[in-house]
Design a protein around this motif. Structure first.
Motif, PDB file in Angstrom:
ATOM      1  N   SER A 150      -8.002  -0.900   4.219  1.00  0.00           N
ATOM      2  CA  SER A 150      -8.641  -0.804   2.923  1.00  0.00           C
ATOM      3  C   SER A 150      -7.600  -1.116   1.847  1.00  0.00           C
ATOM      4  CB  SER A 150      -9.227   0.593   2.729  1.00  0.00           C
ATOM      5  OG  SER A 150      -8.266   1.584   3.062  1.00  0.00           O
ATOM      6  N   ARG A 183       1.996   2.279   2.777  1.00  0.00           N
ATOM      7  CA  ARG A 183       1.348   2.863   3.954  1.00  0.00           C
ATOM      8  C   ARG A 183       2.403   3.216   4.998  1.00  0.00           C
ATOM      9  NH1 ARG A 183      -4.118   1.895   6.242  1.00  0.00           N
ATOM     10  NH2 ARG A 183      -4.088   1.741   8.497  1.00  0.00           N
ATOM     11  N   LYS A 242       0.808  -1.234   0.000  1.00  0.00           N
ATOM     12  CA  LYS A 242       0.000   0.000   0.000  1.00  0.00           C
ATOM     13  C   LYS A 242       0.836   1.276   0.000  1.00  0.00           C
ATOM     14  CE  LYS A 242      -3.395   0.790   2.824  1.00  0.00           C
ATOM     15  NZ  LYS A 242      -4.736   1.138   2.359  1.00  0.00           N
ATOM     16  N   SER A 295     -10.726   4.680  -1.072  1.00  0.00           N
ATOM     17  CA  SER A 295     -10.872   3.255  -0.755  1.00  0.00           C
ATOM     18  C   SER A 295     -11.603   2.537  -1.892  1.00  0.00           C
ATOM     19  CB  SER A 295     -11.655   3.086   0.549  1.00  0.00           C
ATOM     20  OG  SER A 295     -10.915   3.601   1.627  1.00  0.00           O
ATOM     21  N   ASN A 312      -6.684  -0.024  -0.997  1.00  0.00           N
ATOM     22  CA  ASN A 312      -6.203   1.003  -1.928  1.00  0.00           C
ATOM     23  C   ASN A 312      -4.720   1.266  -1.672  1.00  0.00           C
ATOM     24  OD1 ASN A 312      -7.577   2.015   0.595  1.00  0.00           O
ATOM     25  ND2 ASN A 312      -6.263   3.761   0.114  1.00  0.00           N
ATOM     26  N   HIS A 358      -5.712  11.859   2.573  1.00  0.00           N
ATOM     27  CA  HIS A 358      -6.645  10.759   2.380  1.00  0.00           C
ATOM     28  C   HIS A 358      -7.615  10.987   1.248  1.00  0.00           C
ATOM     29  CE1 HIS A 358      -6.674   7.904   5.914  1.00  0.00           C
ATOM     30  NE2 HIS A 358      -7.022   7.190   4.874  1.00  0.00           N
ATOM     31  N   GLU A 379     -15.763   3.271   5.013  1.00  0.00           N
ATOM     32  CA  GLU A 379     -15.175   2.345   5.965  1.00  0.00           C
ATOM     33  C   GLU A 379     -15.936   2.348   7.288  1.00  0.00           C
ATOM     34  OE1 GLU A 379     -13.830   4.992   4.721  1.00  0.00           O
ATOM     35  OE2 GLU A 379     -12.002   4.553   3.599  1.00  0.00           O
TER      36      GLU A 379
HETATM   37 MG    MG Z   1      -7.851   3.150   4.498  1.00  0.00          MG
END
Ligand code: MG
Ligand code: TXA
Length: 340
Positions: free
Chosen positions: A141, A57, A55, A149, A143, A234, A178
């Protein structure tokens, strides 16, 4: 590692394949009633690290652990009275509970926090998958970080092709935003991220609830977010987005004016207003908050696919599911909100 990503209809065979992959420490994307998740065995640290890589992330953003049965929580967290009541009322469903974690949960899952987020999804595919593999599954999620998402398997494919071995296709997600993230580590439950289980629904069960004020405003310089995910950029479409809200007629006139003064723009409007915009480029968000929740992420992705530079969106009332919708839209617009 580059994968040849399979996207398979969720059936007995692909669910067993998913369970095998989880046991081997691999990632699988799967549908839930909210959005698609990107899962790994929550008890396998190396597997969970792969989620962050796939991700892009930030490592300081904790993951939610998904279970099929309440007994699975025994090794994960301390279940308190509010949690028991909320689980009886709203599980399986779109509600994540933050509870004091136990030591079996690797640090990488919680980003070192003292609490862990747990949720029992109601989507039949997610439920079967969790039941067959028998493992707690950590899943954000599905994405890439900062993108909207995913609410269809195709969205997951756009973001994860080559990065994961398997996507289970269970069609479009029902809720579309979400889960509600609820902190149960204090006496009064605190909503950190609004979702389809609304503050009113929580108050009904627990007697009281509060909503973190970071839900509807940007964080200040240097402020720590109660939920780290709210700190990061986001849901952003590539084009710049502005939300206009307030008096219905004034909003429509202001949106028209802003659109007409822009190049390559589109309007995100409620169904009942689309005709008012004539032949301007309009995307239909839906006729009520639940429909808008269902559609919003897909529309933001569609705007990207059309290379839209400027988005003007009608705001909704920040009550009930509308709070969840406005929380996501406000972030997509980097809090550029005009009151009419
Ligand atoms: Mg998320
Ligand atoms: O509906 C959903 O919740 C989906 C599906 C796949 O279940 N999952 C999801 O996960 O949205 P994710 O990682 O995209 O968002 C989780 C949010 C983040 O904002 C994260 O910071 C917050 O929950 N969170 C998770 N654990 C936390 C904790 N222990 N303390 C504070 N915030 C936490």
């Amino acid at each position: 590692m580059e994968y040849e990503t399979l996207c398979l209809p969720a059936d007995g065979q692909s669910l067993r394949m998913a369970a095998d992959l989880f046991r081997q420490g691999e990632l699988v994307a799967f549908p839930t009633e909210t959005v698609y998740g990107l899962g790994a065995n929550a008890l396998n640290e190396a597997a969970v690290r792969r989620i962050f890589d796939a991700k892009n992330r930030p490592a300081d953003n904790p993951l939610i652990v998904h279970v099929a049965r309440a007994e699975q929580l025994d090794e994960l967290c301390e279940v308190n009275g509010n949690a028991k009541k909320l689980m009886a009322a709203y599980w399986p469903g779109p509600l994540t509970l933050l509870l004091p974690r136990k030591s079996a949960v690797p640090d990488v899952v919680t980003a070192g926090l003292a609490s862990v987020g747990v949720r029992m999804p109601s989507h039949p595919v997610a439920h079967e998958m969790l039941k067959i593999c028998g493992l707690p599954i950590a899943a954000p999620s599905a994405n890439r970080s900062t993108r909207p998402s995913p609410t269809t398997a195709q969205h997951v494919m756009e973001d994860m092709k080559g990065r994961i071995p398997l996507i289970l296709d269970g069609g479009a997600c029902d809720v579309g935003v979400e889960s509600t993230v609820l902190d149960l580590t204090h006496e009064t439950p605190v909503v950190l991220r609004p979702g389809a289980v609304t503050p009113a629904m929580i108050a009904k069960v627990c007697g009281s609830v509060s909503v973190a004020d970071s839900v509807m405003r940007p964080l200040k310089e240097g402020e720590t977010a109660p939920s780290p995910g709210m700190r990061h950029k986001h849901y952003a479409p590539m084009g710049k987005m502005t939300i206009l809200r307030g008096d219905e007629q004034r909003v429509i006139e202001a949106v028209k004016k802003a659109y007409d003064a822009s190049e390559n723009a589109c309007i995100l409007a409620m169904t009942q207003h689309t005709a008012a915009y004539g032949d301007r480029r309009v995307m239909d968000m839906g006729a009520n908050d639940a429909e808008i929740a269902h559609n919003i992420f897909a529309l933001l992705r569609q705007a990207d696919a059309l290379h839209i530079d400027r988005l003007f969106a009608e705001g909704v009332n920040s009550t009930d599911v509308g709070l969840a919708v406005m929380n996501r839209m406000a972030r997509a617009a980097a809090f550029d909100i005009i009151e009419e």
